[in-house]
Motif scaffolding. Sequence first.
Motif: not given
Lengths: 111, 118
Positions: A13-15, A77-80, A82, A109, A111
Amino acid sequence: DAKTTQPNSMESNEEEPVHLPCNHSTISGTDYIHWYRQLPSQGPEYVIHGLTSNVNNRMASLAIAEDRKSSTLILHRATLRDAAVYYCILRDNFGNEKLTFGTGTRLTIIP
Amino acid sequence: DAGVTQSPTHLIKTRGQQVTLRCSPKSGHDTVSWYQQALGQGPQFIFQYYEEEERQRGNFPDRFSGHQFPNYSSELNVNALLLGDSALYLCASSSRIRIIQGRIAEQYFGPGTRLTVT
């Protein structure tokens, strides 16, 4: 060339943090652990590398097992942005510059 | 500071033809490596050039040849094209001095040339 094993795909999941595992049970004492990633429609890009100790940089952290037979790439902290294929590569530092890529882990990822 | 550039972006050739792909390394880099990436696979090392000489070679036939120029730019030539040569061809540059200094030399990749052989 020493071989690495990675899961074919992972979702996150994002973030949220992402932990991408890599097994390299036949690693030699002089092999560095490198991570590269390939974003869609781009060439691979360097992420991080390490030998024995855990490493941090602005992109990610690399956690290396004490016996060096496995490692984990951590995106805090994954973002789109990544979303990519992540490659774990072993490489010595004695002039052998070629990178031996496997099939990597495709990170999605959500959103 | 321009990164690694490659030309052309896309190319369509017919079986049996010859093709030349070009690469300009990142500023300050003196070593160029070429990789072939088939669809769904990781890149495979073709060869590396430093000081205008081929230094390392992967498991590719003699149909694949290259050249490095005094300005460090490089060409990849493929003769007698086969359907199986259809792939993304990636160029990567690095700094040999970092290796000599015992430092890690990250490779910087270009966006690649998509070659389609029909």
